[in-house]
Design a protein around this motif. Sequence first.
Motif, mmCIF file in Angstrom:
data_model
loop_
_atom_site.group_PDB
_atom_site.id
_atom_site.type_symbol
_atom_site.label_atom_id
_atom_site.label_comp_id
_atom_site.label_asym_id
_atom_site.label_seq_id
_atom_site.Cartn_x
_atom_site.Cartn_y
_atom_site.Cartn_z
ATOM 1 N N THR A 27 0.863 -1.179 0.000
ATOM 2 C CA THR A 27 0.000 0.000 0.000
ATOM 3 C C THR A 27 0.895 1.224 0.000
ATOM 4 N N TRP A 46 -14.666 -2.055 10.181
ATOM 5 C CA TRP A 46 -13.421 -2.794 9.942
ATOM 6 C C TRP A 46 -13.635 -4.285 10.192
ATOM 7 N N ILE A 63 -8.409 3.240 4.037
ATOM 8 C CA ILE A 63 -7.424 3.059 5.107
ATOM 9 C C ILE A 63 -6.771 4.385 5.478
ATOM 10 N N MET A 64 -7.370 5.480 5.016
ATOM 11 C CA MET A 64 -6.824 6.795 5.332
ATOM 12 C C MET A 64 -7.713 7.523 6.340
ATOM 13 N N GLY A 96 1.160 5.309 -0.034
ATOM 14 C CA GLY A 96 0.468 6.580 0.150
ATOM 15 C C GLY A 96 -0.245 6.725 1.482
ATOM 16 N N SER A 97 -0.276 5.670 2.283
ATOM 17 C CA SER A 97 -0.919 5.793 3.590
ATOM 18 C C SER A 97 0.114 5.688 4.709
ATOM 19 N N PRO A 98 0.191 6.718 5.560
ATOM 20 C CA PRO A 98 1.097 6.658 6.702
ATOM 21 C C PRO A 98 0.437 5.985 7.909
ATOM 22 N N HIS A 99 -0.834 5.594 7.753
ATOM 23 C CA HIS A 99 -1.611 5.138 8.905
ATOM 24 C C HIS A 99 -1.374 3.673 9.247
ATOM 25 N N GLU A 147 -3.536 1.591 9.979
ATOM 26 C CA GLU A 147 -4.527 0.741 9.299
ATOM 27 C C GLU A 147 -3.907 0.041 8.088
ATOM 28 N N ALA A 148 -3.050 0.763 7.388
ATOM 29 C CA ALA A 148 -2.426 0.179 6.198
ATOM 30 C C ALA A 148 -1.495 -0.974 6.583
#
Lengths: 433, 433
Positions: free
Chosen positions: A129, B351, B368-369, A131-134, A136-137
């Motif tokens: 993934t 989720w 996921i953002m 582009g996501s710093p979260h 959740e990724a």
Amino acid sequence: MRKAEIPRGFRDFPPEVMRARIEVINKVRKVFERAGFPPMDTPSLEYWETLAGKYGPEAEERLIWRFKDPFSEKDYALRYDLTVPLARYIAQHPEIQLPFKRHQISLVWRHEEPQKGRYREFLQADIDTVGSPHIEADAEIINTIAMALEELGLDDYIIKVNHRGLLRDFIEKKFGGLSLSILRTIDKLDKIGEEGVKKELLRIGMSEAQIDELMVKFERLKLEEVGETLIRLYGSEANQYKPIFEALSSLAYRKDKILFDFSLVRGLDYYTGIIFEAVLTKGSPGSVSGGGRYDSLISLFKGEAVPATGGSLGIERIIDVMIERGILNLGKSIPGAYIIVIDEEAFMFSWRYLLELRKRGIMAEIDIMRRSLEKQKKRMNALNYKYAIYVGKKEMSSGSVTLVDRETGSRTEISVEDSFKLLEGEYKDEEAN
Amino acid sequence: MRKAEIPRGFRDFPPEVMRARIEVINKVRKVFERAGFPPMDTPSLEYWETLAGKYGPEAEERLIWRFKDPFSEKDYALRYDLTVPLARYIAQHPEIQLPFKRHQISLVWRHEEPQKGRYREFLQADIDTVGSPHIEADAEIINTIAMALEELGLDDYIIKVNHRGLLRDFIEKKFGGLSLSILRTIDKLDKIGEEGVKKELLRIGMSEAQIDELMVKFERLKLEEVGETLIRLYGSEANQYKPIFEALSSLAYRKDKILFDFSLVRGLDYYTGIIFEAVLTKGSPGSVSGGGRYDSLISLFKGEAVPATGGSLGIERIIDVMIERGILNLGKSIPGAYIIVIDEEAFMFSWRYLLELRKRGIMAEIDIMRRSLEKQKKRMNALNYKYAIYVGKKEMSSGSVTLVDRETGSRTEISVEDSFKLLEGEYKDEEAN
């Protein structure tokens, strides 16, 4: 005449093995797809400059298949993993909407010394993934790897996690120049055991007291305990990590399968955050998956930092384990029919019947050597078809065939039409499984 | 910072294209499998000596990706086709029971000058039968190629056939040193037309009378007419070819689709018997498949001659044509659900619901953002999922979800359990197609 020789460290895959490989690949693709990681692919070759400086000195000096284009003097390299090509692709396509998720199952090449289970060409199966710093990724990557292992029937996995930030904050800062050797050593805990690690750490110059302090942290922890334990061991500097592991716990598909392991380092240079490794607990040990966050890699190609996280399924080792455990059966019977031509006069009738079966989607085979009954039967036995269909003058004149279920031995003479229905039905059952 | 650059003549395949490629590959594999050609694979690299002397001087001097191993001074080459590696494999494994049938869908590399539709790395999809000298084996290859084209929805194919023996007996014997140029010229008939061929033949030194005699043979013939026509044109020496074409006719899956074409030559050096080429008749011309018998190739690796015949499906061109014709739809909707989280408080509930969907085999996605409703919707629209599932505080408290069919616009609030059933059912419909 030339000697027929396969390059050293490379493999041919005969049909029974290749069928099993395709079965596993397709299963893995499905799990990845339904988690929102569609397939993509990149070239087998990259320019050498694309790979240079990404994998550390060992890979660069010894393991990457690097060569010069004989016609343009360009330097190329065979793909070494699937992550750097992804980074190159993302940097090259600023129009791509982030977050970008994809899976890739492709060959990579490494100039390893060949040994059991280690080859110079092998498949990797990655999800990433970008582009996501979260968190959740990261959690989604780990969850999807867990689902893939379960789907493949490998329920005895556990997933070890650690965070590169911890290693940075509490080893690199403390031990400075020694830290790289320390990390390399603790990474071997699974292989050489606690005593082995202690010995090596002494050898590289750590004191007994330092080692004892370090080793106490090697106990594997449940995710919920990580935050408190880190704060107890390292003080308030560890505060920032508590919410990360708490989130990982609440987002986990199977949190009972995830354990914090401070000795987990992961070899590759480009990781920056959460790292993980999945191991099977039964049978011979060894990693079947690994990955982590790499927030700086893409910036090597692009002016700006782009956060990214991913994981790789060790599909080659998984196939080996599945065969070992009998989950993959290389000799399984083919859900179709082998046609035995009893009388030479029935050949054209049988051939037309064969074409009709194949057109209807049924696997069917006949002897293309026009051989004797005996030889046809021998061939059928070698190929392991589920049904034998006998066709002779008698059958031809009544528009029927004699169908034998080779598993049960039951034998029936049925009309050609009914045989289509029976075999098509058989096929639908197979597909439903 | 390095410029991100893909090597010239190579391609990345983004998800929508890769999905379509996998769909075609899987369809082709199925057709091949049910005709008794199971999958196999060989390494991407071969030793240079394995490929040397097999493809003619042009390939050898300009097209093969040849390089030296940086570590052992061995000469390697990237696979140039799938036939020579098969011959190497057969010679290396005398234990293999003949006839050996297999398909292989793998990448090959050629150092072509890149242009539209021509790449330096591309897929080939081959079927081959090793060990049978019989016409049944040739007919089966051609039949299976025909079935694959039909299965892919390309019904406008015709298959041109010729026999290398004819070219040998009636051109090489007659024109000696000139024959190679003559063959190369008549091979271009489709590209440069009859006038173009005549001009070139004059240029290389044939007389008008010789050319007229040759050109009269270029009319395409039905298989049943070939034998008589050859005997009329060439006399009794052509007798031996009559039964071959008669057998090909009676063994053909679709004999109405097969035409004899004396101008068919096929570039590769190793053919010895029946050769064929499939072309589509609608739209831009060009071959989508070709192949033939090569009874001498394997003897280059092995003391004895082993008869063999095979065909290759031009899967890259086929994918292009299928996209052009709308048979492959790159933007088609994803048979799954995109989950829109209305209220932040509903995230964990959503989720868990997402994980349950994926575990049940349903394609499902969430942001996921953790972004706004607006951004989630924008993302969903870009990804093109068939269903939108809205989850907010209201849904969470009643254990339900709001499901929207994005194609019809219909909206229903249903229990979580019922949503599983509905989506699983949807999935089974999709699988059955």
